[in-house]
Design an enzyme around this catalytic site. Structure first.
Site: not given
Ligand code: PLP
Length: 382
Positions: A123, A208, A237
């Protein structure tokens, strides 16, 4: 718009791992604003930093410099062996920046390489580039066509990655632990194998760490557990203590692929969120929250294992924990916990995710486990 199905509660204040609602009820927050409230709710140092900065200067755009942003870039560089930062406002935007940087960099050093290899179940966010990198078809299907040039291989399978990465691959993007897919922890050598594959093929490794980063797993960054160093890293986050902020970090030689005008964000790295991030990093350090996350995570996992071990798998690292059941009971468990004023996240139909503030102590862990024991018995009876 009805894009969320919120729980029936309205919160008005919080402190540490506790939240208070409009009726004066207290909740123990083991969802942590989805891994955001790492230093706890309304931490006085973060709140003060925001208030002070807001009283001095809120926004000037990236056409000009501000001290908090410059300090934050230096601070992140010191935590990451000198990486350079591009600041934005969310995890998805950090991923978008990473994808653009990877293609820009490939244009300089690996002409023709456009493809981004990602993982099934991964994700990376909901904007189109991040959604294309995401490996969850149900989230993608209604919005096709997505940007081209993304392929997916099974997570945790370095051989599958090896079979697909080649001359046309600009970058690989992976989470060190898959969060939204239910806290899936790969084998210890997985990241190392991908790192060496990327080295052999001249492919960028984007990690990520939006969810795993900044202390949650018991190290500053989850990749430290495996000794792997990414070329590009996405953060968001917890970064600004609850204010919206993301960052795409890259080794200086890779960061240099972005020329002026290649990418931008009006609000990215504004002085208020940068001041909040500096305060949040200070709190993590001065309160020993990384060590606390490792220690409390062990305690919590042990307790969860004792409670659920016969019927579920408890997995994770530090305070990023999933309890994976064999059937779709996570909503029933989250709901029974909610009724008892404990917040946990039913991240998938069969997995409960716990990502509490890193400030929790033994009594918080004991309280959560007591509630979950009652919940387990209630759900088993139903
Ligand atoms: N990358 C990862 C690993 C995530 O867990 C998330 C959100 O849960 C995101 C990207 C996307 O973040 P945002 O909701 O701040 O766009």
């Amino acid at each position: 718009m009805a894009t969320y199905k919120p729980w029936p509660v309205t919160f008005t204040s919080g402190s540490g791992a506790l939240l208070r609602d409009t009726e004066g009820n207290e909740y123990l927050d083991f969802a942590g604003g989805i891994a955001v409230a790492s230093v706890g709710h309304a931490h006085p140092r973060v709140s003060a930093a925001i208030a002070e900065q807001a009283a001095a200067l809120i926004h000037v755009s990236n056409l000009y410099g501000t001290e908090p942003q410059q300090e934050l870039a230096a601070r992140l560089a010191s935590l990451t062996g000198g990486m350079h930062s591009f600041f934005c406002n969310s995890g998805a935007e950090a991923v978008e920046a990473a994808i653009k940087l990877a293609r820009r960099h490939a244009g300089d050093v690996k002409p023709g390489a456009r493809t981004i290899v990602a993982t099934d179940g991964g994700f990376h966010g909901r904007t189109f580039g991040a959604l294309a990198a995401t490996g969850q078809p149900a989230k993608q299907e209604p919005f096709r066509p997505l940007p081209a040039g993304f392929v997916h291989v099974p997570y945790g399978d370095a051989d599958a990655m090896e079979a697909i990465v080649g001359d046309d691959t600009a970058a690989v993007i992976v989470e060190p632990i898959q969060g939204e897919n239910g806290v899936v922890v790969p084998a210890p050598d997985y990241l190392g194998e991908i790192r060496s594959l990327c080295d052999r093929t001249g492919t960028l490794l984007i990690l990520d760490e939006v969810q795993t980063g900044l202390g949650r797993t018991g190290r500053w960054f989850a990749h430290e557990h495996s000794g792997v160093i990414p070329d590009v890293m996405c953060l968001a986050k917890a970064l600004a203590g609850g204010l919206p902020m993301g960052a795409c970090l890259a080794r200086p030689d890779i960061a240099a692929a972005f020329r002026a005008g290649d990418h931008a964000s009006t609000f990215g790295g504004g002085p208020v969120q940068s001041a909040a991030a500096l305060a949040m990093l200070d709190v993590i350090e001065s309160e020993g929250l990384i060590e606390n996350a490792a220690h409390m995570g062990e305690l919590l996992m042990k307790g969860l294992d004792a409670l659920f071990g016969s019927r579920a798998t408890v997995r994770g690292r530090g305070l990023m924990i999933g309890v994976a059941f064999e059937s779709d009971v996570s909503r029933a468990i989250a709901s029974a916990a909610f009724d008892r004023h404990l917040l946990v996240n039913d991240v998938t139909p069969s997995v409960i995710r716990l990502s509490p503030p890193l400030v929790i102590d033994e009594s918080d862990v004991a309280r959560a486990l007591d509630v979950l024991e009652e919940v387990r018995d209630e759900v088993a009876k139903a």
